[in-house]
Scaffold this motif. Structure first.
Motif, PDB file in Angstrom:
ATOM      1  N   ALA A  83       1.254  -0.642  -0.135  1.00  6.67           N
ATOM      2  CA  ALA A  83       0.190   0.020  -0.182  1.00  6.67           C
ATOM      3  C   ALA A  83       0.963   1.556   0.181  1.00  6.67           C
ATOM      4  O   ALA A  83       0.489   1.881  -1.133  1.00  6.67           O
ATOM      5  N   ALA A  84       1.805   1.405   0.849  1.00  9.16           N
ATOM      6  CA  ALA A  84       2.760   2.545   1.121  1.00  9.16           C
ATOM      7  C   ALA A  84       3.795   2.286  -0.488  1.00  9.16           C
ATOM      8  O   ALA A  84       4.093   3.269  -1.108  1.00  9.16           O
ATOM      9  N   ALA A  85       4.059   1.765  -1.098  1.00  6.64           N
ATOM     10  CA  ALA A  85       4.590   1.287  -2.782  1.00  6.64           C
ATOM     11  C   ALA A  85       3.289   2.322  -3.703  1.00  6.64           C
ATOM     12  O   ALA A  85       4.007   3.201  -4.289  1.00  6.64           O
ATOM     13  N   LEU A  86       2.223   1.512  -3.259  1.00  4.67           N
ATOM     14  CA  LEU A  86       0.833   2.253  -4.466  1.00  4.67           C
ATOM     15  C   LEU A  86       1.211   3.970  -4.251  1.00  4.67           C
ATOM     16  O   LEU A  86       0.853   4.717  -4.766  1.00  4.67           O
ATOM     17  N   GLU A  87       0.930   4.476  -3.226  1.00  4.18           N
ATOM     18  CA  GLU A  87       1.135   5.932  -2.309  1.00  4.18           C
ATOM     19  C   GLU A  87       2.785   6.608  -3.120  1.00  4.18           C
ATOM     20  O   GLU A  87       1.742   7.170  -3.588  1.00  4.18           O
ATOM     21  N   VAL A 146      -6.863  -2.929   0.729  1.00  2.86           N
ATOM     22  CA  VAL A 146      -4.923  -3.713   0.065  1.00  2.86           C
ATOM     23  C   VAL A 146      -5.496  -5.330   0.887  1.00  2.86           C
ATOM     24  O   VAL A 146      -5.096  -5.643   2.093  1.00  2.86           O
ATOM     25  N   ILE A 147      -5.577  -5.847   0.065  1.00  2.00           N
ATOM     26  CA  ILE A 147      -5.683  -7.521   1.353  1.00  2.00           C
ATOM     27  C   ILE A 147      -4.737  -8.554   1.289  1.00  2.00           C
ATOM     28  O   ILE A 147      -4.345  -9.023  -0.042  1.00  2.00           O
ATOM     29  N   PRO A 148      -4.706  -9.379   2.249  1.00  3.09           N
ATOM     30  CA  PRO A 148      -3.759 -10.800   2.195  1.00  3.09           C
ATOM     31  C   PRO A 148      -5.304 -12.082   1.454  1.00  3.09           C
ATOM     32  O   PRO A 148      -6.233 -11.148   2.233  1.00  3.09           O
ATOM     33  N   GLU A 149      -4.875 -12.765   1.921  1.00  3.38           N
ATOM     34  CA  GLU A 149      -4.954 -13.674   1.715  1.00  3.38           C
ATOM     35  C   GLU A 149      -5.072 -15.225   2.483  1.00  3.38           C
ATOM     36  O   GLU A 149      -3.720 -15.277   3.351  1.00  3.38           O
ATOM     37  N   TYR A 150      -5.522 -15.092   3.557  1.00  5.53           N
ATOM     38  CA  TYR A 150      -6.395 -15.608   5.036  1.00  5.53           C
ATOM     39  C   TYR A 150      -7.115 -17.298   4.442  1.00  5.53           C
ATOM     40  O   TYR A 150      -8.376 -16.855   4.269  1.00  5.53           O
ATOM     41  N   ASN A 151      -6.467 -18.463   4.660  1.00  5.63           N
ATOM     42  CA  ASN A 151      -7.308 -19.625   3.801  1.00  5.63           C
ATOM     43  C   ASN A 151      -8.175 -19.491   2.935  1.00  5.63           C
ATOM     44  O   ASN A 151      -9.836 -19.621   3.010  1.00  5.63           O
ATOM     45  N   ARG A 152      -7.613 -18.771   1.747  1.00 11.14           N
ATOM     46  CA  ARG A 152      -8.188 -18.992   0.548  1.00 11.14           C
ATOM     47  C   ARG A 152     -10.025 -17.477   0.807  1.00 11.14           C
ATOM     48  O   ARG A 152     -11.373 -17.474   0.011  1.00 11.14           O
ATOM     49  N   THR A 153      -9.383 -17.001   1.884  1.00 12.39           N
ATOM     50  CA  THR A 153     -10.665 -14.945   1.669  1.00 12.39           C
ATOM     51  C   THR A 153      -9.395 -14.597   2.290  1.00 12.39           C
ATOM     52  O   THR A 153      -8.621 -14.483   3.027  1.00 12.39           O
ATOM     53  N   TYR A 154     -10.539 -13.450   2.411  1.00 18.52           N
ATOM     54  CA  TYR A 154     -10.375 -11.942   2.940  1.00 18.52           C
ATOM     55  C   TYR A 154     -10.448 -11.765   4.920  1.00 18.52           C
ATOM     56  O   TYR A 154     -11.116 -13.036   5.046  1.00 18.52           O
ATOM     57  N   PRO A 155      -9.468 -10.976   4.562  1.00 19.10           N
ATOM     58  CA  PRO A 155      -8.918 -11.565   6.359  1.00 19.10           C
ATOM     59  C   PRO A 155     -10.568 -10.727   7.550  1.00 19.10           C
ATOM     60  O   PRO A 155     -11.294 -10.243   6.259  1.00 19.10           O
ATOM     61  N   GLY A 156     -10.551 -11.383   8.441  1.00 18.59           N
ATOM     62  CA  GLY A 156     -12.000 -10.690   9.571  1.00 18.59           C
ATOM     63  C   GLY A 156     -12.228  -9.786   9.200  1.00 18.59           C
ATOM     64  O   GLY A 156     -12.991  -8.837   9.980  1.00 18.59           O
ATOM     65  N   VAL A 157     -11.085  -8.759   9.783  1.00 14.41           N
ATOM     66  CA  VAL A 157     -10.864  -7.456   9.771  1.00 14.41           C
ATOM     67  C   VAL A 157     -11.519  -6.523   8.643  1.00 14.41           C
ATOM     68  O   VAL A 157     -12.283  -5.155   9.275  1.00 14.41           O
ATOM     69  N   LYS A 173       6.829  -0.742 -11.725  1.00 15.45           N
ATOM     70  CA  LYS A 173       6.701   0.076 -11.520  1.00 15.45           C
ATOM     71  C   LYS A 173       5.433   0.636 -12.440  1.00 15.45           C
ATOM     72  O   LYS A 173       4.783   1.765 -12.139  1.00 15.45           O
ATOM     73  N   THR A 174       6.226   1.031 -13.694  1.00 19.69           N
ATOM     74  CA  THR A 174       5.201   1.063 -14.721  1.00 19.69           C
ATOM     75  C   THR A 174       4.067   0.341 -14.562  1.00 19.69           C
ATOM     76  O   THR A 174       2.271   0.909 -14.617  1.00 19.69           O
ATOM     77  N   TYR A 175       3.982  -0.703 -14.614  1.00 23.14           N
ATOM     78  CA  TYR A 175       2.775  -1.336 -14.589  1.00 23.14           C
ATOM     79  C   TYR A 175       1.761  -0.704 -13.416  1.00 23.14           C
ATOM     80  O   TYR A 175       0.242  -1.114 -13.770  1.00 23.14           O
ATOM     81  N   LEU A 176       2.482  -1.251 -12.154  1.00 22.28           N
ATOM     82  CA  LEU A 176       1.746  -0.068 -10.800  1.00 22.28           C
ATOM     83  C   LEU A 176       1.408   0.788 -11.099  1.00 22.28           C
ATOM     84  O   LEU A 176       0.444   2.191 -10.396  1.00 22.28           O
ATOM     85  N   ALA A 177       1.666   1.790 -11.411  1.00 23.59           N
ATOM     86  CA  ALA A 177       1.324   3.481 -11.739  1.00 23.59           C
ATOM     87  C   ALA A 177       0.464   3.378 -12.799  1.00 23.59           C
ATOM     88  O   ALA A 177      -0.753   4.090 -12.282  1.00 23.59           O
ATOM     89  N   ASP A 178      -0.295   2.694 -14.097  1.00 23.73           N
ATOM     90  CA  ASP A 178      -1.006   2.455 -15.349  1.00 23.73           C
ATOM     91  C   ASP A 178      -2.363   1.787 -13.850  1.00 23.73           C
ATOM     92  O   ASP A 178      -3.326   2.434 -14.047  1.00 23.73           O
ATOM     93  N   TRP A 179      -2.195   0.707 -13.218  1.00 30.63           N
ATOM     94  CA  TRP A 179      -3.462   0.903 -11.846  1.00 30.63           C
ATOM     95  C   TRP A 179      -3.856   1.564 -11.392  1.00 30.63           C
ATOM     96  O   TRP A 179      -5.167   2.248 -11.099  1.00 30.63           O
TER      97      TRP A 179
END
Length: 182
Positions: free
Chosen positions: A21-25, A73-84, A163-169
């Motif tokens: 997330a910080a890199a995207l920022e 911006v999420i990790p994947e825990y047990n094939r789903t997104y976190p409870g938080v 960097k180019t790919y993420l900047a385009d996103w």
């Protein structure tokens, strides 16, 4: 400047997704202002708590409502997104008739060392966010397989193709907000 509420689904201070997330920022500098919503103190959703609503809930709802868009911006825990993240979705969607989500432009991404990044978790989160009434960016999708060598010591992306790919996103997200935002 476009205001972005950022919800990171990993509570660990040094998590890959927080770094991502910080890199995207950094890539969004000059066009977007990121505000990270603190989720660590958010309680599990409990309708009884509306009698004395926790500050973390009112701060979450305010951050979403004041933002032009939301980046999840999420990790994947047990094939789903976190409870938080589920708790954040539920708190922001209530009380009934006062949801913070309807029409809000949302982008979803995440990273992991695995080959498909967080693809399955993102798919499930997209479903939940569509049901919440948000305007979820469907394309381009961003499933990033984390590679430490793509990042410098300061978290800056040093791999030019990445960097180019993420900047385009990020540019696509900015366009999505301009197209769908209120």
């Amino acid at each position: 400047m476009t205001k972005i509420a950022v919800l990171v689904g990993s509570l660990r201070k040094d998590s890959l997704n927080r770094k991502f997330a910080a890199a995207l920022e950094k890539l969004a500098a000059g066009q977007m202002e990121f505000t990270y919503v603190e989720l660590a103190s958010l309680p599990h959703y409990n309708d009884d708590l509306w009698d004395n609503v926790p500050d973390s809930v009112t701060q979450l709802k305010a951050a979403i409502e004041e933002a032009d868009g939301v980046l999840m911006v999420i990790p994947e825990y047990n094939r789903t997104y976190p409870g938080v993240i589920k708790d954040a979705i539920d708190w922001a969607s209530r009380p009934w008739g006062k949801s913070s989500w309807p029409g809000k432009p949302v982008a979803i991404t995440g990273t992991s060392p695995g080959a498909i990044g967080t693809a399955i978790a993102q798919h499930q989160l997209r479903t939940a966010m569509v049901a919440s009434g948000t305007a979820v960016m469907g394309q381009p999708e961003l499933y990033y397989a984390y590679k430490p060598e793509h990042f410098g010591a300061d978290g800056e992306i040093v791999d030019e193709a990445t960097k180019t790919y993420l900047a385009d996103w990020i540019g696509s997200f900015a366009s999505w907000i301009a197209k769908t935002g209120k």
